[in-house]
Write an enzyme that holds these catalytic residues in place. Structure first.
Site, PDB file in Angstrom:
ATOM      1  N   HIS A  83       0.699  -1.331  -0.041  1.00 16.75           N
ATOM      2  CA  HIS A  83      -0.094   0.227   0.195  1.00 16.75           C
ATOM      3  C   HIS A  83       1.090   1.368   0.115  1.00 16.75           C
ATOM      4  O   HIS A  83       1.933   1.332   0.568  1.00 16.75           O
ATOM      5  CB  HIS A  83      -0.901   0.023   0.950  1.00 16.75           C
ATOM      6  CG  HIS A  83      -0.368   0.223   2.447  1.00 16.75           C
ATOM      7  ND1 HIS A  83      -0.187   1.104   3.339  1.00 16.75           N
ATOM      8  CD2 HIS A  83      -0.182  -0.970   3.430  1.00 16.75           C
ATOM      9  CE1 HIS A  83       0.349   0.872   4.550  1.00 16.75           C
ATOM     10  NE2 HIS A  83       0.135  -0.462   4.594  1.00 16.75           N
ATOM     11  N   ASP A  85       0.035   4.370   1.078  1.00 19.39           N
ATOM     12  CA  ASP A  85       0.010   5.328   2.285  1.00 19.39           C
ATOM     13  C   ASP A  85       0.668   5.091   3.701  1.00 19.39           C
ATOM     14  O   ASP A  85       0.870   3.947   3.638  1.00 19.39           O
ATOM     15  CB  ASP A  85      -1.438   5.637   2.548  1.00 19.39           C
ATOM     16  CG  ASP A  85      -2.334   4.529   3.372  1.00 19.39           C
ATOM     17  OD1 ASP A  85      -2.034   3.147   2.569  1.00 19.39           O
ATOM     18  OD2 ASP A  85      -3.021   4.515   4.245  1.00 19.39           O
ATOM     19  N   GLU A 180      -4.859   2.193   2.896  1.00 15.41           N
ATOM     20  CA  GLU A 180      -4.752   1.001   3.833  1.00 15.41           C
ATOM     21  C   GLU A 180      -4.737   1.425   5.180  1.00 15.41           C
ATOM     22  O   GLU A 180      -5.929   0.643   6.014  1.00 15.41           O
ATOM     23  CB  GLU A 180      -3.874  -0.008   3.691  1.00 15.41           C
ATOM     24  CG  GLU A 180      -4.016  -1.294   4.015  1.00 15.41           C
ATOM     25  CD  GLU A 180      -3.210  -1.478   5.517  1.00 15.41           C
ATOM     26  OE1 GLU A 180      -3.197  -2.442   6.031  1.00 15.41           O
ATOM     27  OE2 GLU A 180      -2.689  -0.484   5.901  1.00 15.41           O
ATOM     28  N   GLU A 181      -4.159   2.514   5.410  1.00 13.19           N
ATOM     29  CA  GLU A 181      -4.267   2.520   6.937  1.00 13.19           C
ATOM     30  C   GLU A 181      -5.498   3.247   7.620  1.00 13.19           C
ATOM     31  O   GLU A 181      -5.574   3.245   8.882  1.00 13.19           O
ATOM     32  CB  GLU A 181      -3.086   3.662   7.312  1.00 13.19           C
ATOM     33  CG  GLU A 181      -1.757   3.002   6.761  1.00 13.19           C
ATOM     34  CD  GLU A 181      -0.819   2.207   7.850  1.00 13.19           C
ATOM     35  OE1 GLU A 181      -1.793   1.940   8.733  1.00 13.19           O
ATOM     36  OE2 GLU A 181       0.174   1.800   7.558  1.00 13.19           O
ATOM     37  N   HIS A 385       4.546   2.996  12.544  1.00 10.94           N
ATOM     38  CA  HIS A 385       3.328   3.980  13.001  1.00 10.94           C
ATOM     39  C   HIS A 385       3.945   5.158  14.039  1.00 10.94           C
ATOM     40  O   HIS A 385       3.286   5.827  14.371  1.00 10.94           O
ATOM     41  CB  HIS A 385       2.201   3.529  13.618  1.00 10.94           C
ATOM     42  CG  HIS A 385       1.262   2.819  12.677  1.00 10.94           C
ATOM     43  ND1 HIS A 385       0.022   2.737  12.824  1.00 10.94           N
ATOM     44  CD2 HIS A 385       1.685   2.161  11.656  1.00 10.94           C
ATOM     45  CE1 HIS A 385      -0.463   1.858  11.800  1.00 10.94           C
ATOM     46  NE2 HIS A 385       0.436   1.550  10.795  1.00 10.94           N
TER      47      HIS A 385
END
Length: 417
Positions: A83, A85, A180-181, A385
């Protein structure tokens, strides 16, 4: 040997942090910028049918180079997905990666002025990375290994295949997806047009991770309607929505939160609490690997709302709740051969697979339920993250090697079929 690191160091400089405050897909313009960069790179490699959709999906196909048509028919078309993002918790703007050569096991100063230190005292698993080259942040941003490492690893494998036409492979399908996040989960990927027989996401953690099961997931929002009265004359009259929110949250078992659970243990996660006397809002994540326990957790949420309304005599509490994704194990249990190919590929490149129950979800979980079986493989990163995110260069190279080995094994086993 591979172009993986060079590509990764470039990709992380693009700000592709997504947001859950936008209505459209992609949720941020930076994702489309990177999508177009990747499409151009794919075309330069000679990948065919490269498409960038208006929603920032990038897809393409590297055709099989197997000369024998009968043999070529037997080899599956395999998809590899990552992904675009990055996560919402820490900014992804102005990422400045740095490679720490031959990590010595001590502290890594990320930002001396702000006292940001990547230390084995805080992250004991750093001991597993001694001697490796670590890509780190400058302490002001996340790194973006989740999931730009996956993108770079896939691109590195494609680059290698194009440069080594003597390596036989079946059709290779690639997809880079947005948002996705924030739970978009590849909803707009046209599976039929994508054309893969099965796929893998490279969106896992450290070296060797392999996930074919994940949480069942739902989110819930509780709206609370209070009653404001002058605090000097409010006895028996005021209903403070903030206090009611605290009382509601106290109904949930304190030992069933993200910080108190692991492995197959589910949880309730109050991720947002805001409000004033008249109105308050609580937002929850509900997670469990077991389908029955998952349904029981959702019922507990409903019961808690009913109980508070019964206690206060009015419809003070309202609940909205929806499923996000389901455990892919239910779909993969009939196709464990796809998992076994990945496990054998890891072992053949000297990596011992570590099967873990994923405490989250991936695009692959949603795609598996839509019919494209897609387990999740390691990308190599740690501390996703956050500003302490890092990734060993050697793990990224192994991930690229794993992709190539999966393709090799699919040719080899199809020949024996």
């Amino acid at each position: 040997m591979y172009s993986t690191l060079e590509r990764f160091l470039n990709y992380v400089t693009y700000d592709t942090q997504s947001t859950d405050q936008a209505k459209g897909v992609p949720s941020t313009p930076g994702q489309m910028v990177l999508a177009e960069v990747l499409a151009k790179e794919l075309e330069q490699l000679g990948v065919q049918d490269v498409v960038v959709t208006e929603n920032a999906y990038v897809t393409g196909s590297l055709p099989s180079n197997i000369a024998d048509p009968e043999k070529r028919k037997k080899v599956p078309a395999i998809g590899f997905i990552a992904h675009l993002d990055t996560a919402t918790e820490v900014t992804g703007k102005n990422v400045k990666p740095r490679v720490v050569k031959g990590y010595d096991g001590g502290d890594v100063i990320l930002n001396e002025a702000e006292g940001q230190v990547l230390s084995p005292r805080d992250f004991p698993f750093l001991k597993d990375c001694v001697g490796k080259d670590l890509v780190v942040t400058d302490g002001n941003t996340l790194l973006g290994a989740d999931n730009k490492a996956g993108i770079a690893e896939i691109m590195g494998a494609l680059d290698y295949l194009v440069a080594h036409p003597e390596v036989e492979h079946g059709a290779v399908k690639v997809a880079f997806t947005p948002d996705e996040e924030v739970g978009h989960l590849a909803k707009l990927l046209d599976i039929e047009a994508f054309g893969a027989d099965f796929a893998y996401t490279l969106d896992g953690g450290p070296l060797g991770e392999l996930c074919y099961e994940n949480f069942n997931a739902a989110n819930a929002t509780v709206e609370i309607r209070g009653r404001a009265v002058h605090p000097g004359k409010s006895k028996g009259l005021m209903l403070n929505a903030i206090t009611l929110a605290q009382e509601f949250n106290a109904l949930f078992p304190p030992a069933e939160t993200p910080s108190t659970t692991e492995n197959y243990e589910g949880y309730y996660h109050c991720m947002e609490m805001r409000g004033m006397v008249e109105q308050a809002t609580l937002k929850y994540l509900i997670r469990d690997h077991d389908a029955e326990k998952f349904e029981a957790r959702k019922e507990f949420m409903r019961k808690a709302v009913r109980w508070m309304n019964e206690k206060y005599g009015e419809e003070r509490f309202s609940l909205s709740m929806s499923d996000q994704y389901r455990n892919m194990r239910e779909k993969l249990k009939e196709r464990m051969d796809i998992v076994e190919i990945a496990m054998d590929a890891m072992r053949e490149i000297g990596v011992e697979p570590r099967i873990i129950p994923m405490r989250g979800g991936t695009d692959g979980a949603a795609l598996s339920w839509r019919g494209l079986i897609t387990p999740n493989l390691f990308a190599g990163g740690y501390n996703h993250h956050g500003r302490f995110e890092f990734i060993p260069v050697q793990s990224m190279e192994k991930a690229t090697e794993m992709v190539l080995k999966i393709l090799e094994l699919s040719v080899r086993r199809s020949g024996n079929a």
